[in-house]
Write a protein that holds these residues in place. Sequence first.
Motif, mmCIF file in Angstrom:
data_model
loop_
_atom_site.group_PDB
_atom_site.id
_atom_site.type_symbol
_atom_site.label_atom_id
_atom_site.label_comp_id
_atom_site.label_asym_id
_atom_site.label_seq_id
_atom_site.Cartn_x
_atom_site.Cartn_y
_atom_site.Cartn_z
ATOM 1 N N LEU A 24 0.823 -1.221 0.000
ATOM 2 C CA LEU A 24 0.000 0.000 0.000
ATOM 3 C C LEU A 24 0.855 1.269 0.000
ATOM 4 O O LEU A 24 0.353 2.346 0.308
ATOM 5 C CB LEU A 24 -0.907 0.021 1.237
ATOM 6 C CG LEU A 24 -1.953 -1.092 1.362
ATOM 7 C CD1 LEU A 24 -2.650 -1.007 2.720
ATOM 8 C CD2 LEU A 24 -2.978 -1.000 0.234
ATOM 9 N N SER A 25 2.127 1.137 -0.322
ATOM 10 C CA SER A 25 3.065 2.252 -0.151
ATOM 11 C C SER A 25 2.637 3.524 -0.882
ATOM 12 O O SER A 25 2.766 4.627 -0.351
ATOM 13 C CB SER A 25 4.470 1.837 -0.604
ATOM 14 O OG SER A 25 4.458 1.448 -1.969
ATOM 15 N N GLN A 26 2.105 3.385 -2.104
ATOM 16 C CA GLN A 26 1.694 4.571 -2.859
ATOM 17 C C GLN A 26 0.520 5.268 -2.183
ATOM 18 O O GLN A 26 0.478 6.489 -2.072
ATOM 19 C CB GLN A 26 1.313 4.164 -4.297
ATOM 20 C CG GLN A 26 2.469 3.611 -5.107
ATOM 21 C CD GLN A 26 3.612 4.600 -5.252
ATOM 22 O OE1 GLN A 26 3.397 5.795 -5.431
ATOM 23 N NE2 GLN A 26 4.843 4.117 -5.144
ATOM 24 N N ARG A 27 -0.442 4.478 -1.712
ATOM 25 C CA ARG A 27 -1.597 5.057 -1.031
ATOM 26 C C ARG A 27 -1.186 5.709 0.279
ATOM 27 O O ARG A 27 -1.679 6.780 0.643
ATOM 28 C CB ARG A 27 -2.639 3.963 -0.765
ATOM 29 C CG ARG A 27 -3.862 4.475 -0.014
ATOM 30 C CD ARG A 27 -4.881 3.371 0.204
ATOM 31 N NE ARG A 27 -6.004 3.852 0.992
ATOM 32 C CZ ARG A 27 -7.045 3.121 1.340
ATOM 33 N NH1 ARG A 27 -7.096 1.845 0.974
ATOM 34 N NH2 ARG A 27 -8.019 3.627 2.065
ATOM 35 N N ILE A 28 -0.291 5.058 1.001
ATOM 36 C CA ILE A 28 0.170 5.606 2.274
ATOM 37 C C ILE A 28 0.886 6.933 2.058
ATOM 38 O O ILE A 28 0.705 7.892 2.814
ATOM 39 C CB ILE A 28 1.095 4.601 3.004
ATOM 40 C CG1 ILE A 28 0.290 3.371 3.432
ATOM 41 C CG2 ILE A 28 1.753 5.248 4.221
ATOM 42 C CD1 ILE A 28 1.138 2.253 4.001
ATOM 43 N N ALA A 29 1.711 6.995 1.007
ATOM 44 C CA ALA A 29 2.452 8.225 0.719
ATOM 45 C C ALA A 29 1.506 9.381 0.403
ATOM 46 O O ALA A 29 1.765 10.527 0.773
ATOM 47 C CB ALA A 29 3.419 7.985 -0.436
ATOM 48 N N LYS A 30 0.391 9.083 -0.271
ATOM 49 C CA LYS A 30 -0.560 10.130 -0.648
ATOM 50 C C LYS A 30 -1.503 10.513 0.491
ATOM 51 O O LYS A 30 -1.908 11.666 0.605
ATOM 52 C CB LYS A 30 -1.388 9.664 -1.855
ATOM 53 C CG LYS A 30 -0.580 9.530 -3.141
ATOM 54 C CD LYS A 30 -1.461 9.037 -4.284
ATOM 55 C CE LYS A 30 -0.653 8.875 -5.572
ATOM 56 N NZ LYS A 30 -1.486 8.344 -6.677
ATOM 57 N N ASN A 31 -1.867 9.517 1.304
ATOM 58 C CA ASN A 31 -2.839 9.769 2.367
ATOM 59 C C ASN A 31 -2.468 8.969 3.622
ATOM 60 O O ASN A 31 -3.141 7.987 3.969
ATOM 61 C CB ASN A 31 -4.243 9.397 1.890
ATOM 62 C CG ASN A 31 -5.319 9.786 2.887
ATOM 63 O OD1 ASN A 31 -5.065 10.516 3.847
ATOM 64 N ND2 ASN A 31 -6.529 9.296 2.671
#
Length: 401
Positions: free
Chosen positions: A276-283
């Motif tokens: 989920l790294s991309q989602r975590i970075a955004k939100n």
Amino acid sequence: MLKNKNFLFLLFGQSAANIGDTLYIISVISAIYNLTHSVIASSLVPTVITCAMVIASFMAPLFTNKLKLNHILVSTQLIKAFFLVGLLFYIKNGFVKQNIFGLFVIISIIAFSDGFAQPISQSILPHYAADNDLVKSNSILNTSFQILGIGGWAGGSILLAWLSVPSILVLSLALASLSVILLLQLQSVSIDQQASGNNSIWHNLLRGWRTIDTVPLLKLTAVISILDTFANSVWISSIILVFVQKTLNASQYWWGYINAAYMFGGVLGGILCYRLSQRIAKNPFSVMITGTTIVALVTFIVSINSNMWILLCLSGLVGIFGELKDIPQTSLIQSRTDNKLLPNVFSSLTVLYTGTFSMASVFVSALSEQFGVRFVFVISSFLLVIVSVLLFFNKRLINQN
């Protein structure tokens, strides 16, 4: 990240060091217990190690603005390897039987050297990974260290049945030496703090604390970390052992299963953060509040549950969703803090985390004796609800780019 040579050298270098640490701690505890047959004397080992590491973390800023960060990692590992040789000599030649105090002095020095590793590693990582890769990098590191922690303690205990204490110390020394070789390959990273205009000892020691106090995100992180660390102290092995044996009247082997489930949950949580790294970075807010809220709910269910199989599953869930808060939080600090200040900030936070956990462990143990283990799990869930509320009211601050 797996193609980044600096990251791989840091990962494998610290992994070798961590396995070596586990093996030497197991061997020292065994040596002291065999000599004294005292549980209290054996339990002093982690206490001494914790105190020495707190002192090292507090003093780390005195070195970070004068030495390259990678050189500090290498130098402290070299010092540790040197004193592991001394520890091996001390035990093998029977000096420990004449003076056990000398053994504690040696492990204090080794632990002091190790105390630099966590804040320096967390500070050096952003120099090797881009901001959008920090969540992935921290996930890989956390997952690897969790796996090695499980394997290290299990494997070390098995080795202890087959090998002597000196033999295990030789293996620990070999791993420390391997760590030095790997960390020597790291690209040089220096922190130029000369422009600050004040390089006094107290200024350097207190700079991280002042930064935390003046930066809203860091202050929020410090507050929720204190509450979270206090809440998580209910999962220390001694509390779980009492819960299993005295409260639930179950066999002791469940204690090991529950601890293993918690650690395996941490591994799965690290893998989930990686995915989920991309989602975590955004939100990061949504992941952090989800993780904290679920852990709060699960912890409360633990307090009213009496089924061992359900407790086993709940323990794994705490491990999973605990990582969903911790990894984004670490990545936030790394991405939102000036790299020049990271060593100071992480040194201060390490002191804060470790000191809080040490005090909380004693306090929670006293509460459990007075009011029962179920009560401390209720208190833990309440503290985590407070953390969720704090996160909710600081959503903009957390998601701010």
